[in-house]
Design a protein around this motif. Sequence first.
Motif, PDB file in Angstrom:
ATOM      1  N   LEU A 148     -10.429   3.466   9.697  1.00  0.00           N
ATOM      2  CA  LEU A 148      -9.208   2.662   9.834  1.00  0.00           C
ATOM      3  C   LEU A 148      -8.052   3.585  10.172  1.00  0.00           C
ATOM      4  CD1 LEU A 148      -7.113   2.916   7.177  1.00  0.00           C
ATOM      5  CD2 LEU A 148      -8.933   1.634   6.091  1.00  0.00           C
ATOM      6  N   GLU A 149      -6.960   2.983  10.625  1.00  0.00           N
ATOM      7  CA  GLU A 149      -5.769   3.738  11.003  1.00  0.00           C
ATOM      8  C   GLU A 149      -4.536   2.984  10.517  1.00  0.00           C
ATOM      9  OE1 GLU A 149      -4.063   4.657  15.292  1.00  0.00           O
ATOM     10  OE2 GLU A 149      -5.786   5.963  14.830  1.00  0.00           O
ATOM     11  N   VAL A 150      -3.609   3.736   9.939  1.00  0.00           N
ATOM     12  CA  VAL A 150      -2.356   3.162   9.442  1.00  0.00           C
ATOM     13  C   VAL A 150      -1.209   3.844  10.174  1.00  0.00           C
ATOM     14  CG1 VAL A 150      -0.873   2.791   7.430  1.00  0.00           C
ATOM     15  CG2 VAL A 150      -3.377   2.719   7.175  1.00  0.00           C
ATOM     16  N   ALA A 151      -0.396   3.058  10.858  1.00  0.00           N
ATOM     17  CA  ALA A 151       0.705   3.608  11.626  1.00  0.00           C
ATOM     18  C   ALA A 151       1.831   4.077  10.718  1.00  0.00           C
ATOM     19  CB  ALA A 151       1.230   2.561  12.608  1.00  0.00           C
ATOM     20  N   GLU A 152       2.573   5.077  11.165  1.00  0.00           N
ATOM     21  CA  GLU A 152       3.739   5.540  10.414  1.00  0.00           C
ATOM     22  C   GLU A 152       4.752   4.404  10.274  1.00  0.00           C
ATOM     23  OE1 GLU A 152       7.067   9.113  10.412  1.00  0.00           O
ATOM     24  OE2 GLU A 152       5.623   8.958  12.054  1.00  0.00           O
ATOM     25  N   GLY A 153       5.267   4.231   9.070  1.00  0.00           N
ATOM     26  CA  GLY A 153       6.253   3.193   8.800  1.00  0.00           C
ATOM     27  C   GLY A 153       5.672   1.848   8.438  1.00  0.00           C
ATOM     28  N   ASP A 154       4.343   1.720   8.451  1.00  0.00           N
ATOM     29  CA  ASP A 154       3.709   0.432   8.196  1.00  0.00           C
ATOM     30  C   ASP A 154       3.728   0.105   6.704  1.00  0.00           C
ATOM     31  OD1 ASP A 154       2.388  -1.925   8.677  1.00  0.00           O
ATOM     32  OD2 ASP A 154       0.492  -1.010   9.282  1.00  0.00           O
ATOM     33  N   PHE A 155       3.571  -1.177   6.413  1.00  0.00           N
ATOM     34  CA  PHE A 155       3.282  -1.656   5.053  1.00  0.00           C
ATOM     35  C   PHE A 155       1.901  -2.285   5.166  1.00  0.00           C
ATOM     36  CE2 PHE A 155       5.887  -2.915   1.140  1.00  0.00           C
ATOM     37  CZ  PHE A 155       4.771  -2.941   0.336  1.00  0.00           C
ATOM     38  N   PHE A 156       0.892  -1.601   4.663  1.00  0.00           N
ATOM     39  CA  PHE A 156      -0.508  -1.878   4.974  1.00  0.00           C
ATOM     40  C   PHE A 156      -1.250  -2.284   3.708  1.00  0.00           C
ATOM     41  CE2 PHE A 156      -4.915  -0.851   5.864  1.00  0.00           C
ATOM     42  CZ  PHE A 156      -5.063  -1.122   7.221  1.00  0.00           C
ATOM     43  N   ALA A 157      -2.055  -3.332   3.808  1.00  0.00           N
ATOM     44  CA  ALA A 157      -2.860  -3.799   2.675  1.00  0.00           C
ATOM     45  C   ALA A 157      -4.315  -3.408   2.860  1.00  0.00           C
ATOM     46  CB  ALA A 157      -2.751  -5.313   2.532  1.00  0.00           C
ATOM     47  N   LEU A 158      -4.912  -2.859   1.819  1.00  0.00           N
ATOM     48  CA  LEU A 158      -6.351  -2.601   1.781  1.00  0.00           C
ATOM     49  C   LEU A 158      -6.944  -3.530   0.739  1.00  0.00           C
ATOM     50  CD1 LEU A 158      -8.815  -0.913   2.660  1.00  0.00           C
ATOM     51  CD2 LEU A 158      -8.273   0.661   0.786  1.00  0.00           C
ATOM     52  N   LEU A 159      -7.734  -4.497   1.207  1.00  0.00           N
ATOM     53  CA  LEU A 159      -8.257  -5.539   0.334  1.00  0.00           C
ATOM     54  C   LEU A 159      -9.771  -5.474   0.268  1.00  0.00           C
ATOM     55  CD1 LEU A 159      -6.114  -8.527   1.685  1.00  0.00           C
ATOM     56  CD2 LEU A 159      -5.521  -6.916  -0.143  1.00  0.00           C
ATOM     57  N   GLY A 160     -10.317  -5.988  -0.805  1.00  0.00           N
ATOM     58  CA  GLY A 160     -11.760  -6.058  -0.949  1.00  0.00           C
ATOM     59  C   GLY A 160     -12.131  -6.473  -2.349  1.00  0.00           C
ATOM     60  N   PRO A 161     -13.317  -7.052  -2.526  1.00  0.00           N
ATOM     61  CA  PRO A 161     -13.747  -7.443  -3.875  1.00  0.00           C
ATOM     62  C   PRO A 161     -14.035  -6.212  -4.725  1.00  0.00           C
ATOM     63  CG  PRO A 161     -15.531  -7.730  -2.292  1.00  0.00           C
ATOM     64  CD  PRO A 161     -14.312  -7.364  -1.492  1.00  0.00           C
ATOM     65  N   ASN A 162     -14.214  -6.427  -6.016  1.00  0.00           N
ATOM     66  CA  ASN A 162     -14.573  -5.324  -6.909  1.00  0.00           C
ATOM     67  C   ASN A 162     -15.865  -4.672  -6.434  1.00  0.00           C
ATOM     68  OD1 ASN A 162     -12.376  -5.725  -8.631  1.00  0.00           O
ATOM     69  ND2 ASN A 162     -13.477  -7.203  -9.884  1.00  0.00           N
ATOM     70  N   GLY A 163     -15.873  -3.345  -6.414  1.00  0.00           N
ATOM     71  CA  GLY A 163     -17.064  -2.614  -6.004  1.00  0.00           C
ATOM     72  C   GLY A 163     -17.223  -2.473  -4.507  1.00  0.00           C
ATOM     73  N   ALA A 164     -16.201  -2.873  -3.747  1.00  0.00           N
ATOM     74  CA  ALA A 164     -16.321  -2.836  -2.283  1.00  0.00           C
ATOM     75  C   ALA A 164     -16.139  -1.442  -1.720  1.00  0.00           C
ATOM     76  CB  ALA A 164     -15.300  -3.779  -1.654  1.00  0.00           C
ATOM     77  N   GLY A 165     -15.484  -0.551  -2.468  1.00  0.00           N
ATOM     78  CA  GLY A 165     -15.233   0.802  -1.973  1.00  0.00           C
ATOM     79  C   GLY A 165     -13.757   1.163  -1.893  1.00  0.00           C
ATOM     80  N   LYS A 166     -12.864   0.244  -2.300  1.00  0.00           N
ATOM     81  CA  LYS A 166     -11.428   0.523  -2.222  1.00  0.00           C
ATOM     82  C   LYS A 166     -11.047   1.761  -3.031  1.00  0.00           C
ATOM     83  CE  LYS A 166      -9.679  -3.212  -3.935  1.00  0.00           C
ATOM     84  NZ  LYS A 166     -10.932  -3.835  -4.409  1.00  0.00           N
ATOM     85  N   SER A 167     -11.465   1.786  -4.293  1.00  0.00           N
ATOM     86  CA  SER A 167     -11.062   2.886  -5.167  1.00  0.00           C
ATOM     87  C   SER A 167     -11.606   4.217  -4.672  1.00  0.00           C
ATOM     88  CB  SER A 167     -11.538   2.628  -6.607  1.00  0.00           C
ATOM     89  OG  SER A 167     -10.894   1.489  -7.148  1.00  0.00           O
ATOM     90  N   THR A 168     -12.825   4.209  -4.147  1.00  0.00           N
ATOM     91  CA  THR A 168     -13.399   5.442  -3.616  1.00  0.00           C
ATOM     92  C   THR A 168     -12.613   5.914  -2.404  1.00  0.00           C
ATOM     93  OG1 THR A 168     -15.626   4.909  -4.401  1.00  0.00           O
ATOM     94  CG2 THR A 168     -15.463   6.479  -2.596  1.00  0.00           C
ATOM     95  N   LEU A 169     -12.270   4.990  -1.522  1.00  0.00           N
ATOM     96  CA  LEU A 169     -11.509   5.361  -0.327  1.00  0.00           C
ATOM     97  C   LEU A 169     -10.149   5.936  -0.712  1.00  0.00           C
ATOM     98  CD1 LEU A 169     -11.340   3.402   2.988  1.00  0.00           C
ATOM     99  CD2 LEU A 169      -9.243   4.289   1.965  1.00  0.00           C
TER     100      LEU A 169
END
Length: 327
Positions: A44-65
Amino acid sequence: MNPIPTASADGHAPASAGVVPALSISDLRKTYDNGVQALKGASLEVAEGDFFALLGPNGAGKSTLIGIVSSLVNLTGGRVEVFGIDITRDRDAAMRQIGLVPQEINFNTFEKPVDILVNYAGFYGVSRAEAIRRAGEELRRAHLWEKAEVSSRTLSGGMKRRLMIARAMMTRPRLLILDEPTAGVDIEIRRDMWRTLRRINESGTTIILTTHYLEEAEYLCRNLAIINHGEIVSSGPMKSLLARLDVEGFVLDVDGELPATLPVVEGATLAAADRHTLELDMPRTMNLNRVFAALDAAGIRVRSMRTRSNRLEELFVRIVAPAGEGA
């Protein structure tokens, strides 16, 4: 703010005419020692100045990322760059660009808020005089100035979370990562925190937000990615992703009480939420005038209308639902 592609000796990267993302993740993989594959080539890519959401169910990999980006977890494979700085090759320089607000309260609650902020800045080489100046600025922005000299254990849950955001901002990060920042706080405090975060973003700080409050992501964020089973399954502008939904939902507040029988509008669904409120589901291609004409003919006068706030929830469920479940 000018994009910065590569790190220099002081940990900051030289300016360049090229546009460099605030965060760039390519083919990120993580397998834990127990064999669990938490990330399976996420990009994934997040542009400078963005307000970006990373969503996913529990155990999807959010915390690891998030853990890998903030250098709390080692990656197995792939590449992560923060403003063009590779976190593996130059970890210290990359981390100087990042402020992290974890989900759990992790400061010494017996310390005063001002001391928590000043001491934190000191760990990052900020002079005491400058740290005191920044602490005053951040405590005011967090609406905690009047609590600067009290024991932090006397603060409410919402105040403690605002204090954690203020602490993260003490190093003037260019990228602020928020992991469930409003978990467990009431709606009034949550909306106050939303205003604070918007001001931080408007000042030029890129923000990445993880949250289970999907209305929060829809309200704050311009772009998002949804992760499931260790892979990015959908990403893009919030408006574009919501436009995938072929049905829109509205809430209509009416004058007086609703009749026992509601009018029938072909292609749309009308239901009474209570005696003074209607819920409307209709195809995106349908003209609202048809609905209003039917309501008017039935003697129902609409006083106000708002979009139902669960559009992102509906999209989220559709994307992450296992095969054979959901819409």
